[in-house]
Design a protein around this motif. Structure first.
Motif: not given
Length: 163
Positions: A64-77
């Motif tokens: 999906f579009e935005g997986a890179t941003t999602g990965g950053a959010i998941v990492h920090w969360a």
């Protein structure tokens, strides 16, 4: 005849919650500085927690579009919320129940090793299909030290702020 009840679990104060989040942020920053700046600067492997988290999202939900941003959010969360909750509400209580006099540093190092196994075996291998422990390459050992660094920084900050 009276019933003996175990002591009630102590409630988490707003101060404790703030400390948990700030200590998690500090520990995650230390993890990232160690694994994404220091180790490659010294010629060792660079950690890639955000791409691994993005891969997990795509494994679970498809590309999906935005997986890179999602990965950053998941990492920090994960570093700010989920790993701290595991330390405070799982690792420390287990350590206190099994070996009450165990020093906080030993508990933190053991927790860091558990996080490493979770990240590199459970998430990278079982969930994402990568080789177990990322094939025991240089990144494996940098990740081990990085997760221990995270746990020690978190535990030290948690301990100091709650004195």
């Amino acid at each position: 005849m009276s019933t003996v009840r175990p002591p009630a679990a102590s409630a988490v104060s707003p101060y404790d919650l703030v400390v948990l989040l700030l200590a998690g942020a500090l520990a995650t920053a230390a993890f990232d500085v160690f694994g994404q700046w220091l180790t490659p600067t010294l010629g060792f492997s660079r950690l890639a927690p955000e791409p691994l988290a993005a891969q997990t999202l795509q494994t679970l939900f498809g590309p999906f579009e935005g997986a890179t941003t999602g990965g950053a959010i998941v990492h920090w969360a994960t570093g700010i919320v989920f790993y701290p909750v595991g330390y405070v509400f799982v690792a420390r209580p287990i350590a206190r129940a099994v070996m009450p006099g165990l020093p906080w540093l030993v508990v933190a190092v053991a927790y860091g090793v558990v996080l490493w196994v979770f990240a590199l075996y459970v998430m990278a291998h079982l969930v994402n299909g990568n080789p177990p422990f990322l094939a025991w390459t240089g990144i494996t050992w940098v990740a081990l030290i990085g997760h221990v660094v995270w746990a020690v920084v978190f535990a030290a900050a948690w301990r100091m702020a709650r004195r």
